[in-house]
Structure formats: structure tokens, C-alpha cells
Design an enzyme around this catalytic site. Structure first.
Site, mmCIF file in Angstrom:
data_model
loop_
_atom_site.group_PDB
_atom_site.id
_atom_site.type_symbol
_atom_site.label_atom_id
_atom_site.label_comp_id
_atom_site.label_asym_id
_atom_site.label_seq_id
_atom_site.Cartn_x
_atom_site.Cartn_y
_atom_site.Cartn_z
ATOM 1 N N ARG A 32 0.818 -1.231 -0.036
ATOM 2 C CA ARG A 32 0.114 0.060 0.031
ATOM 3 C C ARG A 32 0.847 1.260 -0.214
ATOM 4 O O ARG A 32 0.736 2.375 0.657
ATOM 5 C CB ARG A 32 -0.971 0.043 0.963
ATOM 6 C CG ARG A 32 -2.066 -1.179 1.091
ATOM 7 C CD ARG A 32 -2.945 -1.064 2.404
ATOM 8 N NE ARG A 32 -3.806 -2.121 2.451
ATOM 9 C CZ ARG A 32 -4.900 -2.363 1.761
ATOM 10 N NH1 ARG A 32 -5.075 -1.602 0.839
ATOM 11 N NH2 ARG A 32 -5.457 -3.514 1.934
ATOM 12 N N ARG A 36 -3.940 6.335 1.749
ATOM 13 C CA ARG A 36 -4.662 7.427 2.287
ATOM 14 C C ARG A 36 -3.463 8.040 3.369
ATOM 15 O O ARG A 36 -3.968 9.126 3.922
ATOM 16 C CB ARG A 36 -5.789 6.877 3.054
ATOM 17 C CG ARG A 36 -7.105 6.398 2.171
ATOM 18 C CD ARG A 36 -8.027 5.892 3.021
ATOM 19 N NE ARG A 36 -7.882 4.503 3.131
ATOM 20 C CZ ARG A 36 -8.695 3.618 3.793
ATOM 21 N NH1 ARG A 36 -9.817 4.176 4.291
ATOM 22 N NH2 ARG A 36 -8.128 2.503 4.272
ATOM 23 N N ARG A 45 -7.428 11.669 -5.129
ATOM 24 C CA ARG A 45 -8.756 10.599 -4.976
ATOM 25 C C ARG A 45 -9.973 11.505 -5.044
ATOM 26 O O ARG A 45 -10.939 10.985 -5.512
ATOM 27 C CB ARG A 45 -8.573 9.745 -3.547
ATOM 28 C CG ARG A 45 -9.884 9.385 -2.942
ATOM 29 C CD ARG A 45 -10.277 8.056 -3.773
ATOM 30 N NE ARG A 45 -11.083 7.348 -3.145
ATOM 31 C CZ ARG A 45 -12.459 7.665 -3.151
ATOM 32 N NH1 ARG A 45 -12.991 8.829 -3.786
ATOM 33 N NH2 ARG A 45 -13.420 6.884 -2.540
ATOM 34 N N ASP A 82 -6.042 -2.433 -8.118
ATOM 35 C CA ASP A 82 -6.504 -3.289 -7.268
ATOM 36 C C ASP A 82 -6.709 -4.680 -7.836
ATOM 37 O O ASP A 82 -7.121 -4.910 -8.978
ATOM 38 C CB ASP A 82 -7.995 -2.836 -6.737
ATOM 39 C CG ASP A 82 -8.581 -3.354 -5.685
ATOM 40 O OD1 ASP A 82 -9.073 -4.254 -5.989
ATOM 41 O OD2 ASP A 82 -8.456 -3.002 -4.586
ATOM 42 N N TYR A 159 -12.975 -13.602 -3.027
ATOM 43 C CA TYR A 159 -14.116 -12.590 -3.114
ATOM 44 C C TYR A 159 -15.030 -12.943 -4.125
ATOM 45 O O TYR A 159 -16.176 -12.362 -4.105
ATOM 46 C CB TYR A 159 -13.021 -11.322 -3.314
ATOM 47 C CG TYR A 159 -12.591 -10.748 -2.507
ATOM 48 C CD1 TYR A 159 -13.106 -9.756 -1.593
ATOM 49 C CD2 TYR A 159 -11.230 -11.282 -2.473
ATOM 50 C CE1 TYR A 159 -12.328 -9.182 -0.378
ATOM 51 C CE2 TYR A 159 -10.342 -10.510 -1.141
ATOM 52 C CZ TYR A 159 -10.990 -9.641 -0.505
ATOM 53 O OH TYR A 159 -10.090 -9.181 0.680
#
Length: 251
Positions: A32, A36, A45, A82, A159
Site C-alpha cells: 500500500r 490514504r 482521490r 486493485d 471474493y
């Protein structure tokens, strides 16, 4: 084996480490790496309007990929994307809700849907990722190598079957025990899709290095992950591409 000096990289420390060659220091890159914790990421973003828009717009994905390198002396850039963009390209309908994380509109729950599942064409359905790879490579101008990535077949299947993140992955485990042939069908398709996706990233940037994550790999499903590595290695021919595998235990 000397595989990276001719690449023209100003900093090839990570690549030499991956090739088991001596390095002056331990190379540093972060999971990552763009995210953020960076104010500039949050600004970009917000400009994009959504996480998916950010990931699917090559210019913006390039911008956030490069942001950490302006702050820290890192030894690689990591492509901003992603892992779930791959099953999204298979038609599962990926969406990100604020505070809830990723969710698929059409998770794989029945035999008919699983029978129709097919690997996407990366040059079409995932062209925005390949365009971002090319843009990042141009912007780096040989500064550091670029790490691309994909989730493993089993990570993606978790997922795709569950429909979202889970604490216990109950739906996936039910399929594994009650209808293992359906899960293996998903894994077979995912293995082809991941192989094609990684090879497309390599073709978009022949100096890219790949990271392939695995999640709670059940021994009955383990055959799909090595197959991706073998087939992507075969497609590289004489080019050497290192691999970094990360694991998160879900079981």
C-alpha cells in the site's frame, strides 16, 4: 546471473536483490505504498470522485503511483490498481461503498454462472491498467523499477464467491466442501486470467517486476498458483522477471 545492469536503471537495487545478487543495502518498498496516509493521495482521490475512477484513469493512477517516490527514498514504484479489477473484467460488477470496502454485484453462487465464467482479454477489458503501466514507465525514466501485480487465483476466488470481504469466508468454504468441482472450475479460469494479465503487464513494460498475493491457500486449491508462475515464465522467453509473493491467512 547478471540481468539488470543493461536495463539502464539508475537504481536497480531491488532487482539485484531479487536475482540473489549482492546489494549495498536492503531495498525498501511498501505494501500500500500509495494510499490514504499521503495528503496528496487524498487530494487526487477526491479529484477522481471514486476509488474505481482513480484506478481506471491511467493519468491519475500514474500520479498516485509516483507520489510516494517524491517523499521517500524507495527502491521501486508499485503500480496503483486493485486485484479485484480482474474479476470485474469478467463481468462480476465491482463496486466500492464508503466504509464497506469492495463488493461484487454478481458473485459466483450457482453452476450456470460459474460455467459461463471466462478469462478476459487484458488488452481490451483491462487496457486502462496496461496504459497506466506504460505511462508510469515513461514518467519514471529509469529512476527505479516498477512492480506490477495480480491477486492469485485463490485470493480472487475468495471474493468472487463470497461477494465481499468476510471474517469466516463461509460461502467459499461451503462450496469447497459441498461442490469442490465448481471451485476448481473458478480456479482454472482464474489461473488463465492471472497468467494472461501478468504477461500483458510484462509486455506493456518489459522491465516490470511482479507481485502475486495469496490468501489462506487451501492445499486442495494450491495447484493453480504455481501454474500462473510457470506459464508467465514461459512467455518471458529470455527475459528475467522477478516475483514477490505475499500471503494473508484467511482460514
Amino acid at each position: 546471473m547478471e540481468v539488470h545492469r543493461e536495463a539502464g536503471l539508475k537504481n536497480d537495487t531491488l532487482l539485484r536483490a531479487l536475482a540473489c545478487q549482492p546489494t549495498e543495502y536492503t531495498p525498501v518498498w511498501l505494501m500500500r505504498q500509495a494510499g490514504r496516509y499521503l495528503p496528496e493521495y487524498n487530494t487526487t482521490r477526491a479529484r477522481a470522485g471514486s476509488f474505481l475512477k482513480l484506478a481506471k484513469t491511467p493519468a491519475l493512477a500514474t500520479e498516485v503511483t509516483l507520489q510516494p517516490l517524491e517523499r521517500f527514498p524507495l527502491d521501486a514504484a508499485i503500480l496503483f490498481s486493485d486485484i479485484l479489477t480482474l474479476p470485474d473484467a469478467m463481468g462480476l460488477g465491482l463496486a466500492f461503498s464508503e466504509g464497506e470496502g469492495p463488493r461484487f454485484e454478481r458473485p459466483l453462487r450457482d453452476e450456470a454462472a460459474i460455467g459461463k465464467l471466462a478469462a478476459p482479454d487484458p488488452s481490451a477489458e483491462l487496457r486502462y491498467v496496461l496504459d497506466a503501466v506504460r505511462e508510469v514507465r515513461r514518467a519514471l525514466a529509469g529512476r527505479v523499477p516498477l512492480i506490477g501485480f495480480s491477486g492469485s487465483p485463490f485470493t480472487l476466488a475468495c471474493y468472487m464467491v463470497e461477494g465481499a470481504g468476510s471474517d469466516d469466508w463461509r460461502t467459499l468454504k461451503t462450496m469447497l466442501h459441498a461442490r469442490p468441482e465448481l471451485l476448481h472450475r473458478i480456479l482454472d479460469v482464474n489461473a488463465r486470467a492471472v497468467t494472461d494479465y501478468l504477461n500483458a503487464q510484462i509486455e506493456a513494460d518489459d522491465e516490470e517486476r511482479l507481485r502475486c498475493g495469496r490468501t489462506g491457500l487451501d492445499r486442495r486449491c494450491a495447484r493453480s498458483a504455481p501454474r500462473c508462475g510457470r506459464k508467465s515464465r514461459a512467455a518471458r522467453k529470455s527475459r528475467s522477471v522477478g516475483a514477490i509473493r505475499t500471503t494473508k491467512e484467511r482460514a
